[in-house]
Design a protein around this motif. Sequence first.
Motif, PDB file in Angstrom:
ATOM      1  N   ALA A  63       0.794  -1.226   0.000  1.00  0.00           N
ATOM      2  CA  ALA A  63       0.000   0.000   0.000  1.00  0.00           C
ATOM      3  C   ALA A  63       0.830   1.282   0.000  1.00  0.00           C
ATOM      4  O   ALA A  63       0.319   2.330  -0.353  1.00  0.00           O
ATOM      5  N   GLY A  64       2.083   1.234   0.413  1.00  0.00           N
ATOM      6  CA  GLY A  64       2.913   2.436   0.449  1.00  0.00           C
ATOM      7  C   GLY A  64       2.472   3.455   1.473  1.00  0.00           C
ATOM      8  O   GLY A  64       2.634   4.652   1.263  1.00  0.00           O
ATOM      9  N   VAL A  65       1.881   2.992   2.556  1.00  0.00           N
ATOM     10  CA  VAL A  65       1.443   3.895   3.622  1.00  0.00           C
ATOM     11  C   VAL A  65       1.891   3.368   4.975  1.00  0.00           C
ATOM     12  O   VAL A  65       2.132   2.178   5.151  1.00  0.00           O
ATOM     13  N   ASN A  66       2.004   4.294   5.921  1.00  0.00           N
ATOM     14  CA  ASN A  66       2.241   3.933   7.316  1.00  0.00           C
ATOM     15  C   ASN A  66       0.883   3.730   7.958  1.00  0.00           C
ATOM     16  O   ASN A  66      -0.061   4.470   7.674  1.00  0.00           O
ATOM     17  N   ILE A  67       0.790   2.751   8.852  1.00  0.00           N
ATOM     18  CA  ILE A  67      -0.494   2.415   9.458  1.00  0.00           C
ATOM     19  C   ILE A  67      -0.346   2.286  10.966  1.00  0.00           C
ATOM     20  O   ILE A  67       0.695   1.871  11.472  1.00  0.00           O
ATOM     21  N   SER A  68      -1.394   2.668  11.670  1.00  0.00           N
ATOM     22  CA  SER A  68      -1.505   2.441  13.099  1.00  0.00           C
ATOM     23  C   SER A  68      -2.948   2.035  13.373  1.00  0.00           C
ATOM     24  O   SER A  68      -3.869   2.554  12.728  1.00  0.00           O
ATOM     25  N   ILE A  69      -3.141   1.125  14.318  1.00  0.00           N
ATOM     26  CA  ILE A  69      -4.465   0.584  14.606  1.00  0.00           C
ATOM     27  C   ILE A  69      -4.725   0.653  16.103  1.00  0.00           C
ATOM     28  O   ILE A  69      -3.833   0.396  16.910  1.00  0.00           O
ATOM     29  N   SER A  70      -5.964   0.972  16.459  1.00  0.00           N
ATOM     30  CA  SER A  70      -6.359   1.002  17.866  1.00  0.00           C
ATOM     31  C   SER A  70      -7.789   0.499  17.996  1.00  0.00           C
ATOM     32  O   SER A  70      -8.609   0.677  17.092  1.00  0.00           O
TER      33      SER A  70
END
Length: 190
Positions: A63-70
């Motif tokens: 995807a070429g993105v940084n991700i964070s999940i909560s």
Amino acid sequence: MKLNNIEHITTDKQTDIYICDILKENSRRLSEKTTESELLNYIFGKTIDLQHTAEGKPFINEAGVNISISHSRNKLCIALDKNKTIGVDIEELHPRLERVKEKFLPIKRRKEALPLITLAAYWSAIEALYKVAGEKAGAIGENIVFATSIIGRKNEKTTAKIADKNYGLEIVEITSEYEIVVAWECMRTY
């Protein structure tokens, strides 16, 4: 499965935040994982292979993105940014924060009678900072120095210092149920 109550927010720092209700499955963990997968499919319009580093940080190769999940009790939050590493936290506005505030508030604020929204803002800020800074943040944020006292207002911005690095913080959303804070490494203070 059909996702419910999907919201999309783009911050002025170009971080995309997606929020939805957690689907109901047999177990809480299965519910969270299923909802993560469904929301990522919704966001990207195709099946996404979510992976995790050895430290447990999520990433998406293609995807070429940084991700964070909560996750909170009933909500899932996914933050995406093409330009910078981010951390996000969604926190339920729950009275238990009052009982444990001595463990996470900056020392100078521990004796204050703070509203629940302020307690949730600090908790979320520490969680988001830990996701972006890692172990340098210390146990329950002991190594974090906030540039200003957090009040707990939507779009409130501040910075924090961990070791020799500055991190930006923004309270992205506040409702009667939850609060969302996003963090990122930055060069300047606000």
